[in-house]
Each structure stands twice: as structure tokens, then as C-alpha cells.
Scaffold this active site. Structure first.
Site, PDB file in Angstrom:
ATOM      1  CD  GLU A 209     -65.551 -33.487 -37.023  1.00  0.00           C
ATOM      2  OE1 GLU A 209     -64.391 -33.122 -36.852  1.00  0.00           O
ATOM      3  OE2 GLU A 209     -66.433 -32.748 -37.487  1.00  0.00           O
TER       4      GLU A 209
ATOM      5  CG  HIS B  26     -68.181 -29.897 -39.921  1.00  0.00           C
ATOM      6  ND1 HIS B  26     -68.643 -29.100 -38.894  1.00  0.00           N
ATOM      7  CD2 HIS B  26     -66.959 -30.343 -39.538  1.00  0.00           C
ATOM      8  CE1 HIS B  26     -67.726 -29.061 -37.941  1.00  0.00           C
ATOM      9  NE2 HIS B  26     -66.693 -29.808 -38.313  1.00  0.00           N
TER      10      HIS B  26
HETATM   11  P1  13P Z   1     -61.763 -28.630 -33.257  1.00  0.00           P
HETATM   12  O1  13P Z   1     -60.550 -29.504 -33.573  1.00  0.00           O
HETATM   13  O2  13P Z   1     -61.468 -27.201 -33.259  1.00  0.00           O
HETATM   14  O3  13P Z   1     -62.471 -29.129 -32.017  1.00  0.00           O
HETATM   15  O4  13P Z   1     -62.788 -28.850 -34.470  1.00  0.00           O
HETATM   16  C1  13P Z   1     -63.077 -30.142 -34.861  1.00  0.00           C
HETATM   17  C2  13P Z   1     -63.791 -30.126 -36.146  1.00  0.00           C
HETATM   18  O5  13P Z   1     -64.929 -29.664 -36.212  1.00  0.00           O
HETATM   19  C3  13P Z   1     -63.107 -30.636 -37.336  1.00  0.00           C
HETATM   20  O6  13P Z   1     -63.960 -30.797 -38.398  1.00  0.00           O
END
Ligand code: 13P
Length: 254
Positions: free
Chosen positions: A167, A97
Site C-alpha cells: 500500500e 497498516h
Molecule cells: P482507500 O481504499 O480508502 O484508499 O484505503 C486503502 C487502505 O488503506 C486499505 O487498507
């Protein structure tokens, strides 16, 4: 049926076990009524067991937010292995992450963690994503290298157990998610890089999730227009009513 996979990354929330159990209870009540959706919750380590269930619950799974690179037990203070996680009912492990990468986790560490998770028979959810976008498209090279290095040394036989989460770092914790069309484009790119590594068949099968400012309102379009296989949800995943709405809203999509 190829079910959608909705993963709640609780991050360092909530602050008490009581709250954690309350959120989990609502999700556990909703999961069995879903038809085309599987859900995973990834609470902080100490809450994982009490958020699960002795009996298996349809469409409901436990995840963790990290794992040790160490496979065997031993003198590794502060570490939690994939086997320990498996023993308490965890099936999915979030790796790489951006919030962990920002604290020093490298692509090489990500690949070692992925190997540890796969060796224990669990599924890694490997997060990738550019920090910024540029008009010349250099971010695509960054993304490609990140995926390749994060998967280095992983044998072909494991390819079906790997999940990728795209992401874009700039869309995490933001006001708005990435544009649906751009999500579609990026998910195709991520699948292409995966297929360059593990072959076209694996590339067609791999699940790519989108994460970054997903909520119950934008989730259906992200799935249907962004054409991703699921979502990695941050803030909305610890807001039980919102997450339950989200699950129901994506479940009715074809
Ligand atoms: P948010 O949905 O709070 O933007 O976070 C996304 C995230 O980092 C999920 O792993």
C-alpha cells in the site's frame, strides 16, 4: 485454483452496529456465488462477531484491523490477543497498516504482532509501502528494509501463512490508485524481497495484495495488469453496492 483475495478494511467505519450488519449481510449474500474469489471483511472490533455467521459461508471470512503483541492472557488493559480473535471466528489480521504506523507502530512491533498471529494459527496481512516516491529509487530500499524488519524472527515454517499488502501511502485515501504498471513492478519487488528471506519457493507462492484508492471500476485492471493476487480495499469496502460490484467484477477475470 489460486483464488483472488479481496479484503475490506473498514477502518473506523461505520458508526453503528445496524449499518455494519447491513453491509456485512450484502457481502455474505454475494460471497457464495463467487467462483475464483475469496473475501475478507475487517470491521472495527466490537462489530466483528455480529458481522460474521454461526455457520461458515463459502468464500467469506472475518478479519481484524489489529491485534496485541501479547500471546497469553493477562493484565494487558485495552489489548485483544490473536487467540481471542480466533475464538470469535477471525481468520485474517491486518498488521502494520500505515495509519497504525503513523500512530507509532514500528517494524519491530509489526514483526511481534505477526508472530503472535501466526502462533495462534491465523494469517497476518502485513502492510508495507513507501510514504513518498523519489526518482532515484531510494523508496525501494525503504520498502526492502520495512519488509525485512517486519518479518524478522518469523520462522520459515510460517511463510505459507503470510500475506503481504503493498500500500503506497501516497495512494491511500487519494483520488486515483497507483498506475497498474507500477503496481506490477512493486509487487514483483515485494515478492523478490520475500523470496530473499524465505527462499524462492515461498517467494513464488506468497500472495501480494495492492491497496490504495481501489474501487469497483479500477479493480479489474489492477488485478489483471497490475498482476497482484488480491486487493486491500478501504473506502469502497464500506460502500456495500460498490464492494459487491467489485467482487463480481474481479471474479470473472481469469
Ligand atoms: P482507500 O481504499 O480508502 O484508499 O484505503 C486503502 C487502505 O488503506 C486499505 O487498507
Amino acid at each position: 485454483m489460486n483464488k483472488k483475495l479481496i479484503v475490506g478494511n473498514w477502518k473506523m467505519n461505520p458508526m453503528t452496529i445496524d449499518e455494519a450488519q447491513k453491509i456485512a449481510r450484502k457481502i455474505k449474500r454475494t460471497a457464495p456465488i463467487l467462483v475464483s474469489t475469496e473475501t475478507v471483511i475487517a470491521p472495527p472490533y466490537p462489530f466483528i462477531i455480529s458481522c460474521g455467521s454461526k455457520k461458515s459461508i463459502k468464500n467469506f471470512h472475518l478479519g481484524s484491523q489489529s491485534v496485541s503483541i501479547e500471546i497469553n492472557s493477562g493484565p494487558f488493559t485495552g489489548e485483544v490477543s490473536a487467540s481471542i480473535l480466533k475464538d470469535v471466528g477471525v481468520e485474517y489480521v491486518i498488521i502494520g497498516h500505515s495509519e497504525q504506523r503513523a500512530r507509532g507502530e514500528s517494524d519491530v512491533t509489526v514483526s511481534k504482532k505477526a508472530l503472535a498471529v501466526l502462533t495462534a494459527g491465523l494469517s497476518p496481512i502485513i502492510c508495507v509501502g513507501e510514504i513518498v516516491r523519489d526518482d532515484a529509487g531510494a523508496y525501494l530500499d525503504t520498502l526492502k528494509n520495512q519488509i525485512k524488519t517486519s518479518l524478522e524472527g518469523i520462522e520459515q515454517k510460517f511463510s505459507a501463512d503470510i500475506i503481504l499488502a503493498y500500500e503506497p501511502v501516497w495512494a491511500i485515501g487519494a483520488q486515483e490508485a497507483m498506475k497498474n504498471e507500477d503496481i506490477h513492478e512493486s509487487s514483483i519487488f515485494v515478492k523478490k524481497v520475500f523470496s530473499d528471506i524465505f527462499g524462492p519457493e515461498a517467494g513464488l507462492k506468497v500472495k501480494v495484495l495492492y491497496g490504495g484508492s481501489v474501487n469497483y471500476r479500477n479493480a479489474p485492471d489492477i488485478i489483471s495488469i497490475g498482476k497482484v493476487d488480491g486487493l486491500l480495499v478501504g473506502r469502497e469496502s464500506v460502500n456495500a453496492p460498490g464492494f459487491v460490484e467489485l467482487l463480481k467484477a474481479v471474479d470473472v477475470l481469469k
